[in-house]
Design a protein around this motif. Structure first.
Motif, PDB file in Angstrom:
ATOM      1  N   ASN A  92       0.830  -1.205   0.000  1.00 25.04           N
ATOM      2  CA  ASN A  92       0.000   0.000   0.000  1.00 25.04           C
ATOM      3  C   ASN A  92       0.864   1.255   0.000  1.00 25.04           C
ATOM      4  O   ASN A  92       0.541   2.251  -0.653  1.00 25.04           O
ATOM      5  CB  ASN A  92      -0.960   0.010   1.188  1.00 25.04           C
ATOM      6  CG  ASN A  92      -2.117  -0.947   1.020  1.00 25.04           C
ATOM      7  OD1 ASN A  92      -2.412  -1.364  -0.095  1.00 25.04           O
ATOM      8  ND2 ASN A  92      -2.759  -1.321   2.110  1.00 25.04           N
ATOM      9  N   ILE A 148       2.122   1.703  -3.499  1.00 25.40           N
ATOM     10  CA  ILE A 148       1.050   2.214  -4.358  1.00 25.40           C
ATOM     11  C   ILE A 148       0.847   3.703  -4.112  1.00 25.40           C
ATOM     12  O   ILE A 148       0.707   4.496  -5.057  1.00 25.40           O
ATOM     13  CB  ILE A 148      -0.256   1.426  -4.120  1.00 25.40           C
ATOM     14  CG1 ILE A 148      -0.135   0.026  -4.716  1.00 25.40           C
ATOM     15  CG2 ILE A 148      -1.445   2.144  -4.732  1.00 25.40           C
ATOM     16  CD1 ILE A 148      -1.291  -0.883  -4.396  1.00 25.40           C
ATOM     17  N   LYS A 200      -0.737  -3.967  -8.923  1.00 22.49           N
ATOM     18  CA  LYS A 200      -2.015  -3.964  -8.199  1.00 22.49           C
ATOM     19  C   LYS A 200      -2.718  -5.305  -8.349  1.00 22.49           C
ATOM     20  O   LYS A 200      -3.217  -5.875  -7.372  1.00 22.49           O
ATOM     21  CB  LYS A 200      -2.903  -2.842  -8.739  1.00 22.49           C
ATOM     22  CG  LYS A 200      -4.276  -2.791  -8.108  1.00 22.49           C
ATOM     23  CD  LYS A 200      -5.139  -1.761  -8.782  1.00 22.49           C
ATOM     24  CE  LYS A 200      -6.579  -1.867  -8.306  1.00 22.49           C
ATOM     25  NZ  LYS A 200      -7.464  -1.013  -9.074  1.00 22.49           N
ATOM     26  N   GLN A 215      -3.598  -7.898  -5.410  1.00 24.54           N
ATOM     27  CA  GLN A 215      -4.953  -8.380  -5.168  1.00 24.54           C
ATOM     28  C   GLN A 215      -4.989  -9.909  -5.172  1.00 24.54           C
ATOM     29  O   GLN A 215      -5.661 -10.523  -4.347  1.00 24.54           O
ATOM     30  CB  GLN A 215      -5.920  -7.817  -6.216  1.00 24.54           C
ATOM     31  CG  GLN A 215      -6.221  -6.348  -6.027  1.00 24.54           C
ATOM     32  CD  GLN A 215      -7.054  -5.772  -7.161  1.00 24.54           C
ATOM     33  OE1 GLN A 215      -7.087  -6.322  -8.262  1.00 24.54           O
ATOM     34  NE2 GLN A 215      -7.712  -4.644  -6.895  1.00 24.54           N
TER      35      GLN A 215
END
Length: 183
Positions: free
Chosen positions: A48, A51, A114, A118
């Motif tokens: 995170n 990102i 991403k 996921q």
């Protein structure tokens, strides 16, 4: 009768050992689960952060792009009188295109990252669910073992009471005179 009692005591000892073994396995699985959860949480936090950093970079590059585009429009309006500046503008336009391609490439990389994150998160959730199911199964197994041990203990206590009554009856039959004197 004594042999049966000794055998039952040996079985109880074995059951206690098994129960301790199952408890230690359960504790080990719980510790492994906690470690796994911490590890996955740390990975998620790290990803995170990456990102967020990449998003900030994209925002900065987008701002740079918009600033450069405004410069490009201004140079276009002055193109007739300033051919010299116009050639520099074409060069900066090429640079912008390259930057835009780099931004697109980074965006695509971020999409891949991403999607991978996921997928990793889904796999982690599945693993957590599997560990939780295993824990539930082991807890049920543990409860079942406890119930068996308690049933054996109860049977042994009933057996002990029945043996005491039989011993009194045998003693009364062996010594009837003692019983008559008591009356």
């Amino acid at each position: 009768m004594l042999e049966e009692l000794q055998r039952l005591q040996a079985h109880i000892g074995v059951l206690k050992t098994r129960l301790a073994h199952f408890k230690s396995e359960n504790d080990a699985l719980n510790a492994a689960k906690a470690d796994s959860n911490e590890h996955h949480h740390a990975q998620i936090v790290q990803k995170n952060g990456i990102i967020t950093q990449k998003q900030e970079e994209i925002d900065n590059l987008s701002e740079q792009l918009s600033e450069t585009q405004s410069q490009f429009k201004q140079l276009n309006s002055d193109a007739a009188s300033l051919a010299d500046r116009y050639s520099r503008l074409e060069k900066s336009c090429t640079d912008l295109k390259n930057r835009f391609q780099e931004i697109l490439a980074e965006r695509n990389e971020l999409r891949v990252i991403k999607e991978k994150m996921q997928n990793d998160q889904r796999l982690a959730q599945q693993e957590i669910q599997g560990l939780q199911q295993e824990r539930e199964r082991l807890l049920q197994k543990n409860e079942h073992a406890k119930a068996k041990v308690e049933a054996i203990i109860q049977r042994l206590s009933i057996l002990g009471t029945a043996q005491d009554q039989h011993a009194q009856e045998i003693q009364q039959l062996a010594h009837p005179a003692d019983v008559n004197e008591d009356i």
